[in-house]
Design an enzyme around this catalytic site. Structure first.
Site, mmCIF file in Angstrom:
data_model
loop_
_atom_site.group_PDB
_atom_site.id
_atom_site.type_symbol
_atom_site.label_atom_id
_atom_site.label_comp_id
_atom_site.label_asym_id
_atom_site.label_seq_id
_atom_site.Cartn_x
_atom_site.Cartn_y
_atom_site.Cartn_z
ATOM 1 N N ARG A 88 0.861 -1.198 0.000
ATOM 2 C CA ARG A 88 0.000 0.000 0.000
ATOM 3 C C ARG A 88 0.889 1.237 0.000
ATOM 4 O O ARG A 88 1.716 1.396 0.904
ATOM 5 C CB ARG A 88 -0.877 0.057 1.257
ATOM 6 N N GLU A 141 1.025 4.049 1.256
ATOM 7 C CA GLU A 141 0.446 4.866 2.330
ATOM 8 C C GLU A 141 1.273 6.138 2.457
ATOM 9 O O GLU A 141 2.470 6.071 2.707
ATOM 10 C CB GLU A 141 0.493 4.119 3.671
ATOM 11 N N ARG A 156 0.782 2.574 12.734
ATOM 12 C CA ARG A 156 0.071 1.354 12.320
ATOM 13 C C ARG A 156 0.056 1.114 10.807
ATOM 14 O O ARG A 156 -0.538 0.163 10.321
ATOM 15 C CB ARG A 156 -1.346 1.364 12.869
ATOM 16 N N HIS A 157 0.689 2.039 10.072
ATOM 17 C CA HIS A 157 0.741 1.868 8.613
ATOM 18 C C HIS A 157 2.168 1.665 8.131
ATOM 19 O O HIS A 157 3.065 2.423 8.476
ATOM 20 C CB HIS A 157 0.190 3.117 7.905
ATOM 21 N N GLU A 172 -8.346 -1.231 14.310
ATOM 22 C CA GLU A 172 -8.818 -2.224 13.334
ATOM 23 C C GLU A 172 -7.687 -3.179 12.983
ATOM 24 O O GLU A 172 -6.588 -2.747 12.653
ATOM 25 C CB GLU A 172 -9.281 -1.480 12.066
ATOM 26 N N SER A 181 -10.789 -6.484 8.217
ATOM 27 C CA SER A 181 -12.090 -6.103 7.683
ATOM 28 C C SER A 181 -12.551 -7.194 6.741
ATOM 29 O O SER A 181 -11.743 -7.945 6.195
ATOM 30 C CB SER A 181 -12.018 -4.744 6.981
ATOM 31 N N ARG A 201 -0.351 -6.132 12.503
ATOM 32 C CA ARG A 201 -1.237 -5.370 13.396
ATOM 33 C C ARG A 201 -1.779 -6.265 14.494
ATOM 34 O O ARG A 201 -1.930 -5.854 15.639
ATOM 35 C CB ARG A 201 -2.412 -4.794 12.605
HETATM 36 P P1 ATP Z 1 -6.809 1.475 7.829
HETATM 37 O O1 ATP Z 1 -8.133 2.175 7.693
HETATM 38 O O2 ATP Z 1 -6.422 1.196 9.258
HETATM 39 O O3 ATP Z 1 -5.713 2.121 7.028
HETATM 40 P P2 ATP Z 1 -7.746 -0.259 5.763
HETATM 41 O O4 ATP Z 1 -9.207 -0.060 5.936
HETATM 42 O O5 ATP Z 1 -7.039 0.429 4.669
HETATM 43 O O6 ATP Z 1 -7.004 0.049 7.182
HETATM 44 P P3 ATP Z 1 -8.119 -2.910 4.822
HETATM 45 O O7 ATP Z 1 -8.017 -2.524 3.396
HETATM 46 O O8 ATP Z 1 -9.452 -3.210 5.372
HETATM 47 O O9 ATP Z 1 -7.417 -1.791 5.721
HETATM 48 O O10 ATP Z 1 -7.066 -4.085 5.109
HETATM 49 C C1 ATP Z 1 -7.318 -5.174 5.958
HETATM 50 C C2 ATP Z 1 -6.301 -5.237 7.090
HETATM 51 O O11 ATP Z 1 -4.967 -5.148 6.593
HETATM 52 C C3 ATP Z 1 -6.376 -4.082 8.077
HETATM 53 O O12 ATP Z 1 -7.366 -4.318 9.056
HETATM 54 C C4 ATP Z 1 -4.996 -4.117 8.693
HETATM 55 O O13 ATP Z 1 -4.869 -5.141 9.654
HETATM 56 C C5 ATP Z 1 -4.131 -4.485 7.522
HETATM 57 N N1 ATP Z 1 -3.556 -3.283 6.909
HETATM 58 C C6 ATP Z 1 -4.112 -2.495 5.963
HETATM 59 N N2 ATP Z 1 -3.296 -1.499 5.604
HETATM 60 C C7 ATP Z 1 -2.174 -1.657 6.338
HETATM 61 C C8 ATP Z 1 -0.934 -0.950 6.405
HETATM 62 N N3 ATP Z 1 -0.701 0.096 5.639
HETATM 63 N N4 ATP Z 1 0.013 -1.399 7.270
HETATM 64 C C9 ATP Z 1 -0.208 -2.476 8.044
HETATM 65 N N5 ATP Z 1 -1.341 -3.205 8.020
HETATM 66 C C10 ATP Z 1 -2.334 -2.789 7.179
#
Ligand code: ATP
Length: 434
Positions: free
Chosen positions: A212, A214, A220-221, A357, A360, A408
């Site tokens: 990602r 990000e 947490r990212h 979170e 999901s 996470r």
């Molecule tokens: P957030 O809103 O916290 O950025 P997201 O809604 O983008 O998360 P999802 O696309 O639902 O995340 O991804 C499913 C799971 O993958 C998340 O619940 C999390 O545990 C993990 N995850 C997502 N993005 C990241 C990241 N950038 N770094 C670490 N773990 C991640």
């Protein structure tokens, strides 16, 4: 007396042993010196009574730079002064690799080193037993996860990580040049695991990297994490998926508490195993809970980091570390989630762990026409998803699934302060090396 604590210790027929490792510390007390040798399993003491040891051997062993790698052959002697209850009196040693001086950071020094310095010198940081323990627990967690998935009839699959289109929104896609054509690093295996549902492989899971882009620098990212994804067919509702995740997490937590005792003790942690099923809150209930704490969100707003944290505090007061937040507004959720007809909500859920979170998921839209409609509604061009939509055109069972960020989850289990603590070589906005 024998030293048999690990496979790296060689016992010889003549009664001597050979031990190998890193020179963690050298203490010279005049008439006697000690070399503390460390390997993956702990430390062992090499004792050098000056008068009883060859002078050259004494000199060479006690002047080695810390963290050099050696093998020592010697006699084992009982000792009530050491943790192992024994010590080695050396007869000879081999220097495999001498460590440069000074070290970029200490292994046993009790000084607080910045996370950046630790990550820049990760090979050194990982020599600390308490840091290695995190990764031993991560490995155990994956072993337990595989056990639980196999026991529940899931098959492990691997889907492509270089893909033609993303599933989780364009803003976090990493673009790569694929022989002159645009391609992306996979944000999740979403589209592929759903396509597999049309093949009859009705319970599949994948553990693999997710990428990602990000742009936010949070604790947490990261830009590369390990995602544990599952997909299952023939569900009657999203509750079937939630029940499956509960089984898996419960197995992991119990297993870590039992088989990870040693590592948990090193970290000074215990693992709490909440009883299943975990409580379910709806998104609408969460808005009310937040309003009661003075945080007024509008219907449709994201709960956000702060909102998740407040709900975590309320749930923790009730003794709930893990809880579901279900039925998010459909507008907030990706195209592949099923709408709760006649309402603004969707058959989706997040699993939150101590205010954050970690997963999901939800029931997917398996009806071709509806799915196409949702894509258009979300501003996507169905033509560029032909390869995915075709799998829905020719017979697709009802199904649903989830994605869980492995790091996470581990961070919350162990109450670590940052997701980077659970990644050997983290990748983020600024970090591409080591
Ligand atoms: P957030 O809103 O916290 O950025 P997201 O809604 O983008 O998360 P999802 O696309 O639902 O995340 O991804 C499913 C799971 O993958 C998340 O619940 C999390 O545990 C993990 N995850 C997502 N993005 C990241 C990241 N950038 N770094 C670490 N773990 C991640």
């Amino acid at each position: 007396m024998s030293v048999s604590r690990d496979s790296r210790t060689v016992s010889r027929n003549d009664g001597t042993v050979e031990v190998r490792g890193w020179v963690q510390d050298i203490r010279n007390l005049g008439g006697i010196s000690f070399v503390i040798l460390r390997d993956r399993f702990g430390t062992i003491q090499i004792t050098l009574p000056k008068k009883k040891i060859d002078a050259e051997l004494f000199e060479k062993l006690t002047t080695l730079p810390r963290e050099s790698v050696i093998s020592v052959t010697g006699d084992v002697k009982a000792s009530d002064q050491t943790e192992l209850g024994l010590e080695i009196i050396p007869l000879s040693f081999i220097l495999h690799s001498s460590a440069a001086v000074p070290l970029p950071m200490g292994v046993i020094d009790k000084v607080n080193v910045e996370m950046d310095t630790r990550l820049n010198n990760r090979f050194m940081d990982l020599r600390k037993p308490e840091i290695r323990a995190i990764f031993e627990l991560k490995s155990l967690m994956l072993e337990l996860l595989n056990e639980a998935m196999t026991a529940n009839g899931f098959m492990q699959v691997f889907t492509p990580k270089v893909v033609a289109s993303g599933a989780e929104g364009g803003s976090t896609l990493f673009k790569v040049d694929y022989f002159g054509r645009p391609a992306y690093l996979a944000q999740s295996p979403q589209l592929y695991k759903q396509m597999l549902m049309s093949t009859g492989l009705d319970r599949i899971y994948e553990i693999g990297p997710a990428f990602r882009a990000e742009h936010s620098n949070t604790n947490r990212h990261v830009t590369e994490f390990i995602s544990f994804d599952g997909e299952m067919s023939w569900i009657s509702s999203q509750s079937d998926i939630m029940g499956m995740i509960e089984k898996v997490i419960d197995h992991i937590l119990r297993g870590l508490k039992d088989k990870g005792r040693g590592q948990l003790a090193l970290l000074g942690k215990d693992v709490n195993v909440p009883s299943v099923p975990y409580p379910v809150l709806t998104y609408a209930e969460c808005l009310n809970m937040l309003a009661s704490k003075g945080m007024n969100l509008k219907e449709g707003d994201d709960l956000g980091t702060e909102g998740e944290k407040i709900i975590g505090e309320i749930m923790s007061e009730k003794g709930n570390d893990l809880y579901w937040i279900a039925e998010y507004p459909e507008a907030e959720k990706p195209f592949y989630i099923m709408e709760k007809d006649g309402t603004p909500y969707s058959f989706s859920f997040d699993l939150d762990y101590k205010g954050q979170e970690i997963s999901s998921g939800g029931q997917r839209e398996h009806r071709y026409d509806k799915l196409r409609e949702r894509m258009i509604k979300k501003g996507l061009d169905p033509e560029s998803f032909d390869f995915y939509l075709d799998a829905f055109k020719y017979g697709m069972p009802p199904h649903g699934g989830w994605g869980i960020g492995i790091e996470r989850m581990l961070v919350k289990m162990l109450d670590l302060p940052n997701v980077r603590e659970a990644i050997l070589f983290p990748r983020d906005l600024s970090r591409l090396s080591p």
